[in-house]
Motif scaffolding. Structure first.
Motif, PDB file in Angstrom:
ATOM      1  N   TYR A 180       2.249 -13.425  -8.346  1.00  0.00           N
ATOM      2  CA  TYR A 180       2.281 -12.384  -9.377  1.00  0.00           C
ATOM      3  C   TYR A 180       3.511 -12.474 -10.271  1.00  0.00           C
ATOM      4  N   ARG A 193       7.977  -4.046   0.601  1.00  0.00           N
ATOM      5  CA  ARG A 193       7.996  -5.482   0.917  1.00  0.00           C
ATOM      6  C   ARG A 193       7.343  -5.781   2.261  1.00  0.00           C
ATOM      7  N   VAL A 194       6.658  -4.794   2.842  1.00  0.00           N
ATOM      8  CA  VAL A 194       6.053  -4.994   4.168  1.00  0.00           C
ATOM      9  C   VAL A 194       4.992  -6.096   4.107  1.00  0.00           C
ATOM     10  N   SER A 249       3.398 -12.684  -3.620  1.00  0.00           N
ATOM     11  CA  SER A 249       4.587 -13.416  -4.055  1.00  0.00           C
ATOM     12  C   SER A 249       4.562 -14.817  -3.446  1.00  0.00           C
TER      13      SER A 249
HETATM   14  N1  LIG Z   1      -6.824   5.798  -1.092  1.00  0.00           N
HETATM   15  C1  LIG Z   1      -6.733   5.558   0.208  1.00  0.00           C
HETATM   16  O1  LIG Z   1      -7.540   6.048   1.005  1.00  0.00           O
HETATM   17  C2  LIG Z   1      -5.631   4.631   0.680  1.00  0.00           C
HETATM   18  C3  LIG Z   1      -5.675   4.085   1.950  1.00  0.00           C
HETATM   19  C4  LIG Z   1      -4.685   3.171   2.310  1.00  0.00           C
HETATM   20  C5  LIG Z   1      -3.660   2.859   1.428  1.00  0.00           C
HETATM   21  N2  LIG Z   1      -3.627   3.458   0.210  1.00  0.00           N
HETATM   22  C6  LIG Z   1      -2.572   3.124  -0.760  1.00  0.00           C
HETATM   23  O2  LIG Z   1      -2.717   1.744  -1.065  1.00  0.00           O
HETATM   24  C7  LIG Z   1      -1.446   1.160  -1.328  1.00  0.00           C
HETATM   25  C8  LIG Z   1      -1.290  -0.090  -0.474  1.00  0.00           C
HETATM   26  O3  LIG Z   1      -1.142   0.305   0.877  1.00  0.00           O
HETATM   27  P1  LIG Z   1      -0.589  -0.747   1.927  1.00  0.00           P
HETATM   28  O4  LIG Z   1      -0.535  -0.087   3.236  1.00  0.00           O
HETATM   29  O5  LIG Z   1      -1.326  -2.023   1.775  1.00  0.00           O
HETATM   30  O6  LIG Z   1       0.902  -0.944   1.335  1.00  0.00           O
HETATM   31  P2  LIG Z   1       2.031  -1.936   1.806  1.00  0.00           P
HETATM   32  O7  LIG Z   1       1.646  -2.616   3.063  1.00  0.00           O
HETATM   33  O8  LIG Z   1       3.307  -1.194   1.782  1.00  0.00           O
HETATM   34  O9  LIG Z   1       2.080  -3.032   0.612  1.00  0.00           O
HETATM   35  C9  LIG Z   1       3.184  -3.856   0.556  1.00  0.00           C
HETATM   36  C10 LIG Z   1       2.779  -5.220   0.026  1.00  0.00           C
HETATM   37  O10 LIG Z   1       2.528  -5.138  -1.391  1.00  0.00           O
HETATM   38  C11 LIG Z   1       2.933  -6.379  -1.966  1.00  0.00           C
HETATM   39  N3  LIG Z   1       3.205  -6.219  -3.384  1.00  0.00           N
HETATM   40  C12 LIG Z   1       4.133  -5.420  -3.964  1.00  0.00           C
HETATM   41  N4  LIG Z   1       4.088  -5.556  -5.312  1.00  0.00           N
HETATM   42  C13 LIG Z   1       3.093  -6.444  -5.580  1.00  0.00           C
HETATM   43  C14 LIG Z   1       2.535  -6.978  -6.778  1.00  0.00           C
HETATM   44  N5  LIG Z   1       2.986  -6.622  -7.981  1.00  0.00           N
HETATM   45  N6  LIG Z   1       1.516  -7.852  -6.681  1.00  0.00           N
HETATM   46  C15 LIG Z   1       1.026  -8.223  -5.471  1.00  0.00           C
HETATM   47  N7  LIG Z   1       1.520  -7.758  -4.289  1.00  0.00           N
HETATM   48  C16 LIG Z   1       2.542  -6.881  -4.346  1.00  0.00           C
HETATM   49  C17 LIG Z   1       4.178  -6.729  -1.194  1.00  0.00           C
HETATM   50  O11 LIG Z   1       4.379  -8.133  -1.222  1.00  0.00           O
HETATM   51  P3  LIG Z   1       5.786  -8.731  -1.812  1.00  0.00           P
HETATM   52  O12 LIG Z   1       6.875  -8.189  -0.954  1.00  0.00           O
HETATM   53  O13 LIG Z   1       5.594 -10.191  -1.685  1.00  0.00           O
HETATM   54  O14 LIG Z   1       5.875  -8.230  -3.233  1.00  0.00           O
HETATM   55  C18 LIG Z   1       3.862  -6.240   0.233  1.00  0.00           C
HETATM   56  O15 LIG Z   1       3.381  -7.285   1.064  1.00  0.00           O
HETATM   57  C19 LIG Z   1      -0.416   2.238  -1.069  1.00  0.00           C
HETATM   58  O16 LIG Z   1      -0.052   2.826  -2.302  1.00  0.00           O
HETATM   59  C20 LIG Z   1      -1.162   3.248  -0.208  1.00  0.00           C
HETATM   60  O17 LIG Z   1      -0.649   4.557  -0.327  1.00  0.00           O
HETATM   61  C21 LIG Z   1      -4.579   4.327  -0.182  1.00  0.00           C
END
Ligand SMILES: NC(=O)c1ccc[n+]([C@@H]2O[C@H](COP(=O)([O-])OP(=O)(O)OC[C@H]3O[C@@H](n4cnc5c(N)ncnc54)[C@H](OP(=O)(O)O)[C@@H]3O)[C@@H](O)[C@H]2O)c1
Length: 316
Positions: free
Chosen positions: A198, A305-306, A180
Protein backbone atom coordinates in the motif's frame (compact mmCIF):
# COMPACT_ATOMS: atom_id res chain seq x y z
CA UNK A 1 -13.69 -13.52 40.85
CA UNK A 2 -10.93 -11.41 39.28
CA UNK A 3 -12.06 -9.01 36.56
CA UNK A 4 -10.80 -5.96 34.73
CA UNK A 5 -13.37 -3.18 34.51
CA UNK A 6 -13.70 0.45 33.61
CA UNK A 7 -16.13 3.02 34.96
CA UNK A 8 -15.46 6.03 32.73
CA UNK A 9 -14.56 6.65 29.09
CA UNK A 10 -10.89 7.23 28.35
CA UNK A 11 -7.52 5.73 27.43
CA UNK A 12 -6.53 2.13 28.34
CA UNK A 13 -5.56 3.55 31.76
CA UNK A 14 -9.26 3.44 32.73
CA UNK A 15 -8.97 -0.35 33.15
CA UNK A 16 -8.81 -1.43 36.81
CA UNK A 17 -8.31 -4.93 38.21
CA UNK A 18 -10.72 -5.89 41.00
CA UNK A 19 -12.93 -8.54 42.60
CA UNK A 20 -16.53 -8.87 41.40
CA UNK A 21 -19.23 -11.47 42.14
CA UNK A 22 -19.21 -14.61 39.98
CA UNK A 23 -22.14 -14.25 37.52
CA UNK A 24 -25.08 -16.68 37.60
CA UNK A 25 -26.23 -18.04 34.22
CA UNK A 26 -29.83 -17.18 33.33
CA UNK A 27 -32.13 -19.03 30.89
CA UNK A 28 -30.28 -19.92 27.69
CA UNK A 29 -26.90 -18.94 29.14
CA UNK A 30 -23.74 -20.82 29.94
CA UNK A 31 -21.14 -19.70 32.46
CA UNK A 32 -17.65 -20.10 31.03
CA UNK A 33 -14.39 -20.38 32.93
CA UNK A 34 -12.40 -18.06 30.66
CA UNK A 35 -8.92 -19.26 29.73
CA UNK A 36 -8.14 -16.70 27.00
CA UNK A 37 -9.62 -13.77 25.17
CA UNK A 38 -8.49 -11.65 22.27
CA UNK A 39 -8.42 -7.93 21.60
CA UNK A 40 -10.54 -6.35 18.89
CA UNK A 41 -10.39 -2.64 18.06
CA UNK A 42 -14.05 -2.31 19.13
CA UNK A 43 -12.96 -3.03 22.75
CA UNK A 44 -10.81 0.09 23.09
CA UNK A 45 -12.88 2.20 20.68
CA UNK A 46 -15.94 1.72 22.91
CA UNK A 47 -13.91 2.44 26.04
CA UNK A 48 -12.60 5.64 24.47
CA UNK A 49 -16.15 6.97 24.12
CA UNK A 50 -15.89 7.12 20.32
CA UNK A 51 -19.19 5.24 19.98
CA UNK A 52 -20.94 6.72 23.01
CA UNK A 53 -23.89 8.00 20.93
CA UNK A 54 -24.57 4.79 19.01
CA UNK A 55 -23.32 2.14 21.48
CA UNK A 56 -23.17 3.71 24.96
CA UNK A 57 -21.27 1.71 27.59
CA UNK A 58 -23.09 0.78 30.79
CA UNK A 59 -20.61 1.34 33.65
CA UNK A 60 -18.91 -0.45 35.25
CA UNK A 61 -18.07 -2.52 32.18
CA UNK A 62 -16.04 -5.72 31.85
CA UNK A 63 -14.70 -5.57 28.26
CA UNK A 64 -13.56 -8.16 25.69
CA UNK A 65 -15.93 -9.89 23.29
CA UNK A 66 -13.83 -12.91 22.36
CA UNK A 67 -13.60 -15.80 24.81
CA UNK A 68 -12.28 -19.36 24.95
CA UNK A 69 -12.45 -21.67 27.94
CA UNK A 70 -14.50 -24.36 29.66
CA UNK A 71 -18.22 -24.66 30.32
CA UNK A 72 -18.54 -24.15 34.08
CA UNK A 73 -22.31 -24.07 34.69
CA UNK A 74 -25.49 -24.24 32.60
CA UNK A 75 -28.51 -21.96 32.92
CA UNK A 76 -32.07 -23.34 32.94
CA UNK A 77 -33.11 -25.05 29.68
CA UNK A 78 -29.60 -25.21 28.19
CA UNK A 79 -28.97 -28.48 26.41
CA UNK A 80 -26.20 -29.72 24.15
CA UNK A 81 -23.34 -28.63 26.43
CA UNK A 82 -21.92 -30.08 29.63
CA UNK A 83 -19.60 -28.80 32.34
CA UNK A 84 -15.99 -29.20 31.21
CA UNK A 85 -16.65 -28.79 27.45
CA UNK A 86 -13.99 -26.65 25.71
CA UNK A 87 -15.90 -23.81 24.02
CA UNK A 88 -15.42 -20.43 22.38
CA UNK A 89 -17.68 -17.56 21.34
CA UNK A 90 -18.07 -13.89 20.57
CA UNK A 91 -19.98 -13.05 23.71
CA UNK A 92 -22.78 -10.50 23.92
CA UNK A 93 -22.54 -7.04 25.28
CA UNK A 94 -25.17 -7.01 27.95
CA UNK A 95 -23.84 -9.70 30.29
CA UNK A 96 -20.21 -8.55 30.65
CA UNK A 97 -17.11 -9.48 28.69
CA UNK A 98 -14.28 -11.99 28.85
CA UNK A 99 -11.79 -9.87 30.84
CA UNK A 100 -12.77 -11.89 33.91
CA UNK A 101 -12.29 -15.37 35.32
CA UNK A 102 -15.90 -16.25 34.44
CA UNK A 103 -18.22 -14.91 31.73
CA UNK A 104 -21.80 -15.54 30.66
CA UNK A 105 -22.44 -16.60 27.08
CA UNK A 106 -25.65 -17.34 25.19
CA UNK A 107 -25.62 -21.06 24.40
CA UNK A 108 -26.85 -20.21 20.87
CA UNK A 109 -23.54 -18.55 19.91
CA UNK A 110 -21.24 -21.11 21.53
CA UNK A 111 -19.13 -23.64 19.61
CA UNK A 112 -16.91 -26.51 20.75
CA UNK A 113 -13.19 -25.91 20.25
CA UNK A 114 -11.52 -28.44 17.92
CA UNK A 115 -9.11 -30.69 19.80
CA UNK A 116 -6.02 -29.44 17.97
CA UNK A 117 -6.83 -25.75 18.52
CA UNK A 118 -5.14 -24.00 21.45
CA UNK A 119 -7.05 -21.72 23.81
CA UNK A 120 -5.26 -18.69 22.35
CA UNK A 121 -6.19 -19.63 18.79
CA UNK A 122 -9.76 -20.34 19.89
CA UNK A 123 -9.99 -16.90 21.49
CA UNK A 124 -8.60 -15.20 18.36
CA UNK A 125 -11.16 -16.62 15.98
CA UNK A 126 -14.74 -15.59 16.85
CA UNK A 127 -15.20 -11.84 16.26
CA UNK A 128 -12.64 -11.29 13.51
CA UNK A 129 -13.24 -14.65 11.80
CA UNK A 130 -17.03 -14.33 11.72
CA UNK A 131 -16.74 -10.74 10.48
CA UNK A 132 -14.63 -12.00 7.57
CA UNK A 133 -17.11 -14.79 6.76
CA UNK A 134 -20.17 -12.56 6.93
CA UNK A 135 -18.55 -9.70 5.00
CA UNK A 136 -17.51 -11.99 2.14
CA UNK A 137 -20.53 -14.30 2.04
CA UNK A 138 -23.44 -12.12 3.16
CA UNK A 139 -22.38 -8.62 2.11
CA UNK A 140 -20.20 -9.36 -0.92
CA UNK A 141 -22.21 -12.42 -2.04
CA UNK A 142 -19.15 -14.68 -2.36
CA UNK A 143 -20.07 -18.38 -2.16
CA UNK A 144 -17.99 -20.25 0.42
CA UNK A 145 -17.17 -22.92 -2.12
CA UNK A 146 -16.65 -22.77 -5.85
CA UNK A 147 -16.08 -19.02 -5.74
CA UNK A 148 -14.64 -17.75 -9.02
CA UNK A 149 -14.35 -14.16 -7.83
CA UNK A 150 -11.30 -11.94 -7.80
CA UNK A 151 -11.17 -10.59 -4.25
CA UNK A 152 -9.05 -7.69 -2.99
CA UNK A 153 -8.52 -7.72 0.79
CA UNK A 154 -7.33 -4.34 2.09
CA UNK A 155 -5.61 -4.77 5.46
CA UNK A 156 -4.70 -8.40 4.71
CA UNK A 157 -2.31 -8.76 7.67
CA UNK A 158 -4.75 -7.62 10.40
CA UNK A 159 -7.20 -9.58 12.52
CA UNK A 160 -10.12 -9.61 10.07
CA UNK A 161 -7.97 -9.39 6.94
CA UNK A 162 -5.75 -12.41 7.63
CA UNK A 163 -8.85 -14.57 8.14
CA UNK A 164 -10.54 -13.07 5.05
CA UNK A 165 -7.57 -13.98 2.82
CA UNK A 166 -7.75 -17.60 3.97
CA UNK A 167 -11.56 -17.89 3.79
CA UNK A 168 -11.64 -16.43 0.26
CA UNK A 169 -8.79 -18.71 -0.83
CA UNK A 170 -10.49 -21.78 0.66
CA UNK A 171 -13.67 -20.77 -1.18
CA UNK A 172 -11.81 -20.88 -4.49
CA UNK A 173 -11.44 -17.15 -5.09
CA UNK A 174 -8.40 -15.44 -6.57
CA UNK A 175 -7.12 -13.37 -3.67
CA UNK A 176 -4.98 -10.24 -3.73
CA UNK A 177 -3.91 -8.86 -0.34
CA UNK A 178 -3.08 -5.22 0.35
CA UNK A 179 -0.44 -4.94 3.07
CA UNK A 180 2.92 -3.38 3.85
CA UNK A 181 6.11 -4.81 2.36
CA UNK A 182 7.10 -6.28 5.74
CA UNK A 183 3.93 -8.40 5.85
CA UNK A 184 3.95 -9.47 2.19
CA UNK A 185 5.54 -12.88 2.80
CA UNK A 186 3.09 -13.68 5.59
CA UNK A 187 0.04 -12.74 3.49
CA UNK A 188 1.30 -14.85 0.58
CA UNK A 189 1.85 -17.74 3.00
CA UNK A 190 -1.82 -17.44 4.04
CA UNK A 191 -2.85 -18.17 0.47
CA UNK A 192 -3.02 -14.81 -1.28
CA UNK A 193 -2.14 -15.21 -4.96
CA UNK A 194 -0.50 -11.78 -4.98
CA UNK A 195 0.09 -8.84 -2.68
CA UNK A 196 0.09 -5.10 -3.22
CA UNK A 197 2.26 -2.84 -1.07
CA UNK A 198 0.00 0.00 0.00
CA UNK A 199 2.99 2.32 0.36
CA UNK A 200 4.08 1.94 -3.27
CA UNK A 201 3.69 4.87 -5.66
CA UNK A 202 0.66 3.73 -7.67
CA UNK A 203 -0.44 0.57 -5.86
CA UNK A 204 -3.29 -0.52 -8.13
CA UNK A 205 -1.82 0.38 -11.52
CA UNK A 206 -2.21 -2.44 -14.05
CA UNK A 207 -4.47 -4.59 -11.82
CA UNK A 208 -7.24 -6.48 -13.63
CA UNK A 209 -10.63 -5.52 -12.13
CA UNK A 210 -11.95 -7.14 -8.96
CA UNK A 211 -15.40 -8.58 -8.22
CA UNK A 212 -15.07 -7.81 -4.52
CA UNK A 213 -13.10 -5.33 -2.43
CA UNK A 214 -13.14 -6.08 1.32
CA UNK A 215 -11.79 -3.01 3.11
CA UNK A 216 -10.60 -3.67 6.68
CA UNK A 217 -8.78 -0.32 6.95
CA UNK A 218 -11.05 2.53 5.85
CA UNK A 219 -14.53 3.35 4.67
CA UNK A 220 -13.88 5.57 1.66
CA UNK A 221 -15.25 3.57 -1.25
CA UNK A 222 -14.31 6.14 -3.90
CA UNK A 223 -10.72 4.99 -4.60
CA UNK A 224 -11.90 1.39 -5.01
CA UNK A 225 -15.01 1.75 -7.19
CA UNK A 226 -12.86 2.16 -10.31
CA UNK A 227 -11.15 -1.16 -9.53
CA UNK A 228 -14.44 -3.09 -9.56
CA UNK A 229 -16.12 -4.87 -12.47
CA UNK A 230 -19.71 -3.84 -13.31
CA UNK A 231 -21.79 -5.44 -10.57
CA UNK A 232 -18.74 -5.49 -8.28
CA UNK A 233 -19.13 -5.05 -4.51
CA UNK A 234 -17.16 -2.86 -2.11
CA UNK A 235 -17.62 -3.92 1.54
CA UNK A 236 -16.09 -2.05 4.45
CA UNK A 237 -15.70 -3.31 8.01
CA UNK A 238 -15.91 0.29 9.26
CA UNK A 239 -19.55 1.40 9.29
CA UNK A 240 -20.08 5.15 9.05
CA UNK A 241 -23.20 7.28 8.46
CA UNK A 242 -21.84 8.11 4.97
CA UNK A 243 -21.39 4.45 4.05
CA UNK A 244 -24.81 3.51 5.40
CA UNK A 245 -26.43 6.25 3.31
CA UNK A 246 -24.42 5.26 0.28
CA UNK A 247 -25.38 1.61 0.68
CA UNK A 248 -29.05 2.67 0.46
CA UNK A 249 -28.78 5.30 -2.29
CA UNK A 250 -26.12 4.54 -4.82
CA UNK A 251 -27.68 5.70 -8.09
CA UNK A 252 -24.56 6.66 -10.03
CA UNK A 253 -22.78 3.37 -10.29
CA UNK A 254 -23.45 -0.28 -10.99
CA UNK A 255 -20.95 -1.07 -8.23
CA UNK A 256 -22.47 -1.56 -4.78
CA UNK A 257 -21.19 -0.18 -1.49
CA UNK A 258 -21.95 -2.11 1.70
CA UNK A 259 -20.87 -2.36 5.29
CA UNK A 260 -20.87 -5.20 7.80
CA UNK A 261 -22.13 -5.37 11.36
CA UNK A 262 -21.19 -8.73 12.79
CA UNK A 263 -24.01 -10.97 14.00
CA UNK A 264 -22.57 -13.71 16.27
CA UNK A 265 -23.47 -17.15 14.94
CA UNK A 266 -22.54 -20.60 16.23
CA UNK A 267 -22.88 -21.98 12.68
CA UNK A 268 -20.31 -19.51 11.32
CA UNK A 269 -17.92 -20.28 14.17
CA UNK A 270 -18.29 -24.00 13.45
CA UNK A 271 -17.55 -23.26 9.79
CA UNK A 272 -14.30 -21.53 10.82
CA UNK A 273 -13.43 -24.38 13.18
CA UNK A 274 -13.90 -26.85 10.33
CA UNK A 275 -11.60 -24.81 8.06
CA UNK A 276 -9.01 -24.86 10.85
CA UNK A 277 -9.35 -28.62 11.32
CA UNK A 278 -8.98 -29.11 7.55
CA UNK A 279 -5.72 -27.08 7.68
CA UNK A 280 -7.26 -24.41 5.44
CA UNK A 281 -7.11 -21.72 8.11
CA UNK A 282 -4.49 -20.78 10.63
CA UNK A 283 -4.46 -18.20 13.36
CA UNK A 284 -1.60 -15.72 13.36
CA UNK A 285 -0.75 -14.50 16.85
CA UNK A 286 0.82 -11.06 17.10
CA UNK A 287 1.46 -11.01 20.84
CA UNK A 288 0.12 -12.26 24.19
CA UNK A 289 -0.53 -10.48 27.46
CA UNK A 290 -1.74 -11.69 30.89
CA UNK A 291 -5.15 -10.34 31.98
CA UNK A 292 -3.56 -7.87 34.40
CA UNK A 293 -1.82 -6.26 31.39
CA UNK A 294 -4.94 -5.78 29.27
CA UNK A 295 -4.15 -2.06 29.00
CA UNK A 296 -0.84 -2.94 27.32
CA UNK A 297 -2.68 -5.33 24.97
CA UNK A 298 -5.04 -2.50 24.00
CA UNK A 299 -2.09 -0.14 23.44
CA UNK A 300 -0.57 -2.70 21.09
CA UNK A 301 -3.86 -2.82 19.12
CA UNK A 302 -4.13 0.98 19.09
CA UNK A 303 -0.81 1.20 17.20
CA UNK A 304 -2.68 -0.21 14.16
CA UNK A 305 0.35 -2.43 13.43
CA UNK A 306 -1.03 -5.72 14.78
CA UNK A 307 -0.27 -8.74 12.59
CA UNK A 308 -3.04 -11.30 13.16
CA UNK A 309 -4.43 -11.16 16.70
CA UNK A 310 -3.46 -10.01 20.20
CA UNK A 311 -4.24 -12.71 22.79
CA UNK A 312 -5.07 -12.14 26.45
CA UNK A 313 -4.30 -15.04 28.77
CA UNK A 314 -6.97 -14.76 31.44
CA UNK A 315 -5.78 -17.75 33.47
CA UNK A 316 -2.24 -16.45 33.93
N1 LIG B 1 -18.24 -3.84 11.60
C1 LIG B 1 -17.87 -4.90 12.31
O1 LIG B 1 -18.70 -5.72 12.70
C2 LIG B 1 -16.40 -5.08 12.60
C3 LIG B 1 -15.91 -6.29 13.04
C4 LIG B 1 -14.54 -6.44 13.20
C5 LIG B 1 -13.68 -5.37 12.98
N2 LIG B 1 -14.20 -4.17 12.59
C6 LIG B 1 -13.33 -3.03 12.31
O2 LIG B 1 -12.50 -3.40 11.22
C7 LIG B 1 -11.22 -2.79 11.33
C8 LIG B 1 -10.15 -3.87 11.19
O3 LIG B 1 -10.18 -4.68 12.35
P1 LIG B 1 -8.94 -5.63 12.64
O4 LIG B 1 -9.22 -6.36 13.88
O5 LIG B 1 -8.59 -6.38 11.41
O6 LIG B 1 -7.81 -4.51 12.89
P2 LIG B 1 -6.26 -4.70 13.15
O7 LIG B 1 -5.93 -6.13 13.33
O8 LIG B 1 -5.88 -3.76 14.22
O9 LIG B 1 -5.59 -4.18 11.77
C9 LIG B 1 -4.24 -3.91 11.79
C10 LIG B 1 -3.64 -4.23 10.43
O10 LIG B 1 -4.02 -3.23 9.47
C11 LIG B 1 -2.93 -3.07 8.57
N3 LIG B 1 -3.00 -1.77 7.92
C12 LIG B 1 -2.96 -0.55 8.50
N4 LIG B 1 -3.04 0.42 7.55
C13 LIG B 1 -3.15 -0.21 6.35
C14 LIG B 1 -3.31 0.23 5.01
N5 LIG B 1 -3.36 1.52 4.70
N6 LIG B 1 -3.41 -0.70 4.03
C15 LIG B 1 -3.37 -2.02 4.32
N7 LIG B 1 -3.22 -2.51 5.58
C16 LIG B 1 -3.11 -1.62 6.59
C17 LIG B 1 -1.72 -3.18 9.46
O11 LIG B 1 -0.60 -3.61 8.69
P3 LIG B 1 0.75 -2.68 8.67
O12 LIG B 1 1.24 -2.60 10.07
O13 LIG B 1 1.64 -3.45 7.77
O14 LIG B 1 0.31 -1.34 8.13
C18 LIG B 1 -2.14 -4.25 10.49
O15 LIG B 1 -1.66 -5.54 10.14
C19 LIG B 1 -11.21 -2.06 12.66
O16 LIG B 1 -11.49 -0.70 12.42
C20 LIG B 1 -12.35 -2.70 13.43
O17 LIG B 1 -12.91 -1.85 14.40
C21 LIG B 1 -15.53 -4.00 12.40
Amino acid sequence: MRALRYSAYGSPDVLKLGEVPKPEPGPGQVRMRVHAGSVNPIDWKRASGEYRLVMPVKFPSVPMYDAAGLVDALGPDVTGFAAGDRVHARIADASGGAAAEYALVGAGVLARIPEAMSDGEAAALPLAGMTAVQALRDKAGMPLSGAGERVLVVGASGGVGHFAVQIARAAGATVVGVCSARNAELVLSLGAHAVIDYASADPYAGQPPFDIVLDCVGSDAAPFLGLLVRGGRYVTCLPSPGILLRSLFNPFTSRSVRTILLQPSAADLVYLDELYSAAQLRVVIDSRFPLAELAAAWRRSITGRVVGKVIVDVDR
